[in-house]
Write a protein that holds these residues in place. Structure first.
Motif, PDB file in Angstrom:
ATOM      1  N   LYS A   1       0.831  -1.210   0.000  1.00 28.18           N
ATOM      2  CA  LYS A   1       0.000   0.000   0.000  1.00 28.18           C
ATOM      3  C   LYS A   1       0.866   1.261   0.000  1.00 28.18           C
ATOM      4  O   LYS A   1       0.610   2.211  -0.762  1.00 28.18           O
ATOM      5  CB  LYS A   1      -0.910  -0.009   1.225  1.00 28.18           C
ATOM      6  CG  LYS A   1      -1.757   1.248   1.362  1.00 28.18           C
ATOM      7  CD  LYS A   1      -2.612   1.206   2.620  1.00 28.18           C
ATOM      8  CE  LYS A   1      -3.409   2.500   2.793  1.00 28.18           C
ATOM      9  NZ  LYS A   1      -4.235   2.471   4.025  1.00 28.18           N
ATOM     10  N   GLU A   2       1.893   1.277   0.832  1.00 35.83           N
ATOM     11  CA  GLU A   2       2.767   2.442   0.916  1.00 35.83           C
ATOM     12  C   GLU A   2       3.532   2.653  -0.385  1.00 35.83           C
ATOM     13  O   GLU A   2       3.725   3.789  -0.824  1.00 35.83           O
ATOM     14  CB  GLU A   2       3.747   2.276   2.087  1.00 35.83           C
ATOM     15  CG  GLU A   2       3.081   2.300   3.458  1.00 35.83           C
ATOM     16  CD  GLU A   2       2.305   3.588   3.692  1.00 35.83           C
ATOM     17  OE1 GLU A   2       2.856   4.674   3.430  1.00 35.83           O
ATOM     18  OE2 GLU A   2       1.131   3.500   4.125  1.00 35.83           O
TER      19      GLU A   2
ATOM     20  N   LYS B   1       1.526   4.375  -3.176  1.00 36.61           N
ATOM     21  CA  LYS B   1       1.360   5.827  -3.054  1.00 36.61           C
ATOM     22  C   LYS B   1       2.452   6.582  -3.809  1.00 36.61           C
ATOM     23  O   LYS B   1       2.272   7.748  -4.168  1.00 36.61           O
ATOM     24  CB  LYS B   1       1.386   6.239  -1.580  1.00 36.61           C
ATOM     25  CG  LYS B   1       0.228   5.711  -0.751  1.00 36.61           C
ATOM     26  CD  LYS B   1       0.390   6.103   0.715  1.00 36.61           C
ATOM     27  CE  LYS B   1      -0.734   5.553   1.581  1.00 36.61           C
ATOM     28  NZ  LYS B   1      -0.532   5.901   3.017  1.00 36.61           N
TER      29      LYS B   1
END
Length: 601
Positions: free
Chosen positions: A372-373, A376
């Motif tokens: 998820k990170e 980004k």
């Protein structure tokens, strides 16, 4: 007496030092020999060569074996890397020295999604106008599925054609554990979460029968449809042949059914005639390993980097938790890899290649968060292999896009907890426990049944009480709720929608596309192209991670690890060393598991 002890100590020290010196020089000599063996010259690809594709043995995502595997492995089956096979076929398509491909079919050991990109690569190869010929002494479903794209298929007159349909078999061990005095305490969420059934049941649940029947039929239908197209045999006839169990049929019957084009004891003579060689000439047969050093003419070499991160095996928290020599997806390592790729300015996009049945829910959550990170900062696209189920889907769901093969097994969104109870076994052994606690649940998990003298812990020696069982069930349910939340966020769905297709149910790639668990059907090359599109890259090259070690580095690591183990064993003893290993495994064991357990024959 004093002089005696001095002489004894001096002699012992001398022998120890001499042994260390001898060991050191032997180590240096061995490394020199292995280094020379590991640095083979680049393969010289000659004109009129025929790439030999050996469809026999095990296919993994990447071939990364130890130099000493042949000494410790009881499995003599060759191991091939899927990436090497696909690369060899593509190089063969563009290299003018390669005039065709010879598929030598055998007993392949791999999942049904792995064979699909190989088949697709061979179909693409045929667009070059070069030939593809297949021959086998023994065919199974997997090798025949790939061989069916060949221009012609030949079989040994005394060979075996194993064509009888798909099945999966589960051994149920509830009675076995009861006879041993063991009980498996299970806490789960998901009607279809069947990985625990062998521990607590004596037969398949109706829910498990339903899902297995669904995905087996879907995979079988995909195989038959593709074979039907290439061999021009109706699917109905192929099913009829499977019902006849062609495994034991005479080879002439296989020929009569048009499943092969001829019966022969060898194919070399035909290939010689095909490429214009005399009978006395020798055919040049480079293999997949040879093709590794052949230049790649088709891949783009300039521009920006797209990283391919391979994640294969069971998902665990720490490398020490693995007792067996097999690939694992370690949370600690893969979080670091994902963070490094996120922070590497040269990397413009990432393709995460997942081939995993799942594992630790805790470890899956750590990797999922790292994905998820990374998303980004730059695009990340998942390419699913044979399995991307349970924890394998958990680590995939936060990617920008997800690709799967039609026969990939995915989904299985569910969690279970498994805690053994060895109370009856302890009673049979005559072992009892006494403890002192400061609080109500201080003793939770502390009464461990051990083997006397060795001190190796086996399992908890008492059952959980009602209150502890409720806490464990709540713990598992929180894990499932978090799993649902991650999937809902990543797939832009409501939690209720994910739960409706979750409950531990396994889906094929075909089915997963229909219900929104994936975005596209395709292979790793399709995922790379999608990553480049999202990142707006016209020129790019790919680089594989985790970085594989060369022969010398791998040999050095194995040798140093062996020396470290031997020194530690000599200091503390073999029993203490084994106890430490098992203790580390237990300490890193996550009682919340997100796993699919199935193998299709």
């Amino acid at each position: 007496m004093q002089n005696f002890f001095k002489m004894m100590i001096a002699s012992t020290l001398g022998v120890f030092i001499a042994g260390m010196i001898l060991t050191f020089f032997s180590f240096i000599f061995m490394l020199g020999v292995l280094f020379s063996l590991g640095n083979e010259p680049a393969f010289n690809l000659q004109r009129n060569s025929v790439l030999k594709l050996n469809l026999n043995g095990i296919i993994t995502e990447r071939e990364n074996s130890s130099p000493f595997d042949f000494l410790i492995s009881g499995n003599n089956a060759p191991v091939h890397g899927l990436n090497d096979i696909l690369s060899a076929i593509e190089k063969a398509k563009h290299n003018n020295n390669i005039v065709g491909i010879y598929i030598h079919a055998g007993q392949m050991i791999t999942g049904y999604a792995t064979i699909q990109p190989i088949r697709k690569a061979l179909i693409d190869f045929k667009e070059s106008g070069k030939f593809v010929i297949a021959y086998g002494d023994n065919f199974n479903h997997r090798s025949y599925y790939i061989a069916s794209v060949a221009d012609e298929i030949y079989m040994n007159p005394d060979g075996i054609f194993d064509f009888r349909g798909l099945s999966t078999s589960i051994q149920f061990n509830k009675k076995v554990f009861e006879n041993w005095g063991m009980e498996m305490q299970v806490f789960k969420v998901g009607t279809f979460k069947s990985a625990v059934e062998p521990f607590i049941d004596n037969k398949m649940s109706e829910a498990n029968k339903q899902q297995v029947t669904s995905y087996l039929n879907d995979i079988w239908q995909t195989l038959l449809t593709d074979i039907s197209i290439n061999r021009n045999i109706p699917v109905e006839d192929l099913n009829k042949y499977a019902d006849e169990c062609l495994t034991f049929a005479p080879s002439q019957q296989i020929l009569n059914y048009n499943l092969v084009d001829g019966l022969t004891y060898g194919i070399d003579g035909y290939i010689k005639a095909l490429i214009g060689l005399d009978k006395k000439d020798k055919i040049k047969y480079p293999n997949v390993k040879n093709m590794k050093s052949v230049p790649d003419y088709s891949h783009k070499k300039g521009g920006n980097e797209i990283a391919i991160l391979y994640a294969e095996g069971n998902i665990i928290s720490d490398e020490m938790a693995s007792i067996y020599n097999e690939p694992n997806i370690t949370a600690k390592r893969y979080v670091k890899e994902l963070n490094n790729l996120k922070n590497d300015d040269d990397v413009k996009a990432v393709v995460l290649r997942v081939n995993s049945p799942g594992g630790s829910a805790y470890a899956s959550e750590q990797i999922c968060n790292a994905v998820k990170e990374l998303s980004k900062e730059k695009p990340i696209v998942v390419s699913m292999g044979d399995y991307a189920a349970s924890g394998g889907y958990y680590i995939s769901c936060m990617a920008n896009k997800i690709f799967a093969e039609p026969n990939t097994l995915t989904g299985s969104i569910g969690i279970f907890g498994l805690i053994p109870n060895g109370a009856q076994l302890a009673k049979k052994m005559g072992a009892t426990h006494g403890s002192v606690s400061t609080n109500k649940h201080s003793n939770f998990g502390n009464d461990v049944l051990s083997i006397p003298l060795l001190g190796i812990g086996l399992m908890p020696a008492r059952p959980l009480n009602e209150e502890e069982s409720l806490m464990m069930q709540a713990y598992v349910e929180r894990g499932y709720d978090q799993f649902l939340s991650r999937c809902a966020e990543g797939r832009n769905m409501k939690k209720e929608e994910v739960d409706a297709i979750g409950q531990g149910r396994v889906w094929t790639g075909n089915q997963a596309l229909d219900i929104g668990l994936i975005d596209y059907l395709g292979n790793i090359d399709d995922a790379i192209e999608e990553a480049a599109r999202i990142a707006d890259l016209n020129n790019y090259y790919t680089k594989e991670y985790p970085t594989t070690k060369g022969f010398f580095s791998l040999t050095l690591d194995e040798t140093l690890e062996g020396i470290h183990t031997n020194i530690y064993k000599n200091i503390v003893g073999k029993e203490i060393l084994e106890q430490k290993r098992i203790s580390n495994a237990w300490q890193n064991y996550d009682c919340r598991q997100a796993v699919i357990s199935t193998y299709i024959y």
